[in-house]
Design a protein around this motif. Structure first.
Motif, PDB file in Angstrom:
ATOM      1  N   HIS A   1      37.770  49.607  43.055  1.00 33.29           N
ATOM      2  CA  HIS A   1      38.906  48.843  43.930  1.00 33.29           C
ATOM      3  C   HIS A   1      38.438  48.941  45.451  1.00 33.29           C
TER       4      HIS A   1
ATOM      5  N   THR B   1      36.291  44.864  41.702  1.00 31.99           N
ATOM      6  CA  THR B   1      37.573  44.302  41.810  1.00 31.99           C
ATOM      7  C   THR B   1      37.531  43.897  43.472  1.00 31.99           C
TER       8      THR B   1
ATOM      9  N   THR C   1      46.264  47.049  41.849  1.00 33.42           N
ATOM     10  CA  THR C   1      45.785  45.877  40.766  1.00 33.42           C
ATOM     11  C   THR C   1      46.809  45.234  40.004  1.00 33.42           C
TER      12      THR C   1
ATOM     13  N   ASP D   1      44.896  42.023  39.164  1.00 32.41           N
ATOM     14  CA  ASP D   1      43.625  42.459  39.783  1.00 32.41           C
ATOM     15  C   ASP D   1      43.436  42.071  41.222  1.00 32.41           C
TER      16      ASP D   1
END
Length: 736
Positions: free
Chosen positions: A47, A82, A114, A118
């Motif tokens: 992330h 992501t 997320t 996402d």
């Protein structure tokens, strides 16, 4: 585990968790449990917002610890990016990177977690500064984590797309950077402004004057068709390519790179484009998230078990992966891997709506059905049940406490059986298909803007898929933009709901027919051209010549028994013909097909042979052309694959494909699909009926026959007596 050894396995994995910061001890325990049950892969999702909260200060230590622990367990790692969940500093540094809606308003939304989706839609990476920072981060991530040998594959985009209409209330992106890129692409495509004006029947005086159509209800026009194409297949594709290029430049081991969709863009060429932006394309697969289409027979709440289980097998799994397999580069053994990048592991849970908890039988059926469609890897979503409140306690193979379940144990059992034949099942070994369902992006673009058009196009193609699947004709989806060099591999090509078709593509199909192919088209092929203008005569001129017809009539047809699944309300008297069934003649004597949606009738030239009649009118023709033949059916046959079904319609479709020189894979009621190697093949048999079926299948030419999952096999000479329980799947391993 290094990348070379991993390539010899059928990848079976699970996503460790959606949320970025769960307890490390909990995640390590889950890894160990997955390993004990036969899994050889774990997915980690990075992330950007978490990993670089301050510009230039990256912390990948949690991934490093988990990857190192996975290596001690001989587990491969599937690493997903992501980048839509971008850190706040990126928006502060580059205020112009925020996406812009069609009404000119700026998207202020920044994903904090997320969920939902996402991080989508994220920043606009047409902004040069935001793009540079994104690619710098990707290179740094790959340099840090790529030193681990057990990282075996990179995923650049989890469920590709912006999904902006649902998430931020408007189509994107209309920012100055994207509009500038759009105009540059138009100039490259058309060469000069006069050529564009001729194609669009417009009179722009400068490239800067061209703007996308921004009405609240998009128009069916060249401007909007081209803009949507640019955003879906040029702009998004550019983001995918640049991410893949950054990974390749930073990864010393040059591991495979892919991305995956939330679901295929059915009837569109979009996935053919995305598949060529990196090494291959995958898809998510949640078979129990829905129960088919509202027009289907059986689509009535409360749903009955038999309808739901068959829909999950065919529509939720096989139809989906046939599309993605076909969209990937190459064909047959030269094709690309097919990844089930997210595969349903537990109940679908959204908010306060908890779905059915999949049984061990569900997991087995879904996994075998996926393998029958050519899947080469399965990664379950997720390992342990979700903790995020938006998807509470959902999806996990494990329960929320991290304890094993019967579905985890069954996934491991089936996975071990698939591993045992990785030489076949981890490779692109789907049997060569001689029947193709044609995909034409021009048609998809037009129909997606036309009222009801997009739904009818996808529904017709889906219905043809079911008709061919259940009559045992292995099939591929064939895109006219990307598969032109492979048309010679097919004996029969079907053109569903072909309202829009360029004369250039009509010419390609004509040449293929002349060389020996059998083209089967539904009604009104090329009624509208690729720029959204109607052809005079209401047919493509090239295809009218191919079929040897002129249109005599075109009218809507009522649904059987007063139904109203797809029919719009009448404006006045006389709009609809009464429901009717077309009678076969000539090569279709004794067969019948129902008229769906519209009926088109024809005036025939001397060489066009009638094959369907509506009373005295000709509603279908066949014409011999060179070494091939061209069939034009004056209605939308695909709809009867799933709506108002009648066995006589299935038999008629089988007769048409037979006339094209293709025989079914299996003549029984069981549906057979094969994965084929040099000395071995695996056959998957699906029983689409409620009751068990027992049939004799030939195994001539093979020395050994066994059940994939260890079942007893009754062999007598060159035949096996095979029983498949209702709505179930069995697989046989045949070896020389």
């Amino acid at each position: 585990m290094n990348n070379a050894s991993f390539a010899a396995l059928f990848p079976l994995g699970a996503h460790l968790c959606r949320e970025p910061m769960p307890a490390m001890s909990e995640m390590k325990r889950d890894l160990e449990l997955l390993k004990r049950h036969g899994f050889n892969l774990v997915k980690l999702q990075e992330h950007w917002m978490i990993d670089e909260p301050e510009e230039g200060r990256c912390n990948f230590s949690r991934y490093e610890e988990l990857i190192a622990h996975a290596a001690t367990l001989d587990l491969g790692v599937y690493l997903g990016l992501t980048c839509e969940q971008a850190p706040h500093w990126l928006y502060e540094k580059h205020p112009g990177c925020r996406m812009v809606r069609h009404d000119g308003s700026v998207v202020s939304y920044e994903a904090q977690t997320t969920l939902p989706s996402d991080g989508k839609p994220g920043p606009c990476y047409d902004h040069p500064g935001a793009l540079a920072d994104q690619l710098r981060f990707i290179r740094r991530l790959v340099e840090a984590l790529g030193r681990f040998e057990n990282v075996v594959v990179w995923n650049t985009w989890q469920e590709i797309g912006y999904w902006a209409e649902g998430l931020v209330g408007g189509h994107v992106c209309y920012c100055p950077n994207t509009l500038s890129a759009y105009r540059a692409w138009l100039q490259e495509r058309h060469g000069d402004l006069d050529a564009l004006n001729r194609a669009w029947k417009s009179r722009y005086r400068r490239w800067e004057d061209i703007v996308p159509e921004r009405g609240a209800r998009p128009l069916v026009c060249a401007q909007e068709m081209t803009w949507r194409f640019f955003m879906d297949q040029v702009q998004v594709a550019g983001v995918l390519r640049r991410r893949a290029e950054a990974i390749r430049a930073a990864d010393p081991r040059k591991r495979p790179i892919f991305a995956h969709k939330g679901g295929p863009a059915f009837a569109s060429g979009q996935d053919w484009v995305y598949a060529r932006c990196q090494d291959f394309l995958g898809t998510s697969c949640y078979p129990a998230w829905g129960c088919g289409h509202g027009w289907d027979d059986g689509h009535r709440r409360p749903f009955v078990r038999e309808h739901a289980l068959l829909t999950e097998l065919w529509d939720g799994v096989i139809h989906r992966f046939d599309h993605i397999r076909s969209a990937n580069p190459g064909k047959g053994r030269a094709g690309a891997p097919v990844w089930a990048a997210e595969f349903q592991g537990g109940p679908v849970s959204t908010g306060f709506h908890l779905g059915r908890v999949p049984s061990a039988d569900d997991i087995r059926r879904w996994m075998l059905a996926a393998a029958s469609a050519g899947v080469t890897a399965i990664s379950f979503w997720v390992a342990r049940a979700e903790i995020m409140a938006g998807e509470p306690n959902g999806f996990g193979l494990l329960n929320s406490a991290g304890e094993s379940t019967s579905r985890l144990e069954e996934a491991g059992r089936v996975g071990r059986a698939l591993h045992a034949h990785a030489d076949l099942l981890a490779q692109p070994t789907f049997q060569p298909a001689r029947v193709g369902l044609l995909v034409n992006e021009e048609n998809h673009r037009l129909c997606s803007l036309l009222n009801q058009g997009g739904e009818h196009l996808a529904y017709s193609l889906r219905g043809w898929h079911r008709l061919l699947w259940e009559t045992n004709f292995p099939l591929d989806l064939v895109d006219l933009d990307h598969d032109a060099d492979h048309l010679r591999d097919y004996a029969v090509l079907v053109l569903p709901f072909p309202l829009c078709l360029s004369e250039a593509k009509a010419g390609v199909l004509t040449g293929w027919v002349d060389a020996g192919g059998c083209l089967v088209s539904e009604a009104a092929p090329g009624r509208i051209d690729e720029n959204g203008f109607c052809n005079r005569g209401e047919l493509s001129p090239v295809l009218a010549a191919l079929f040897g017809v002129r249109q005599a009539g075109f009218a809507m047809v009522r649904e059987p028994d007063g139904g109203a699944r797809w029919s719009p309300a009448e404006r006045t008297w006389g709009e609809y013909l009464e429901a009717l069934t077309l009678e076969g003649t000539g090569p279709l004597t004794g067969h019948r097909l129902r008229a769906n949606v519209y009926l088109e009738t024809f005036e025939c030239g001397a060489e066009a042979e009638p094959v369907l009649k509506a009373g005295d009118a000709v509603a279908g023709v066949r014409r011999a052309v060179g070494q091939g033949q061209a069939w034009l059916l004056g209605t939308y046959v695909g709809h009867q694959g799933t709506a108002y079904r009648d066995p006589v319609h299935v038999v008629a479709v089988k007769a048409i494909v037979n006339a094209g020189g293709v025989a079914p894979e299996h003549e029984g009621r069981l549906i057979c699909r094969r994965r084929v190697g040099k000395t071995k093949e695996i056959r998957f048999y699906v029983n689409p009926f409620e009751r068990a079926l027992c049939e004799t299948v030939s195994v001539a030419g093979f020395d050994r026959v066994s059940g994939l999952l260890g079942e007893t096999v009754e062999r007598g000479g060159d035949a096996v007596r095979l029983t498949v329980e209702g709505l179930d799947v069995r697989a046989l391993v045949l070896e020389r």
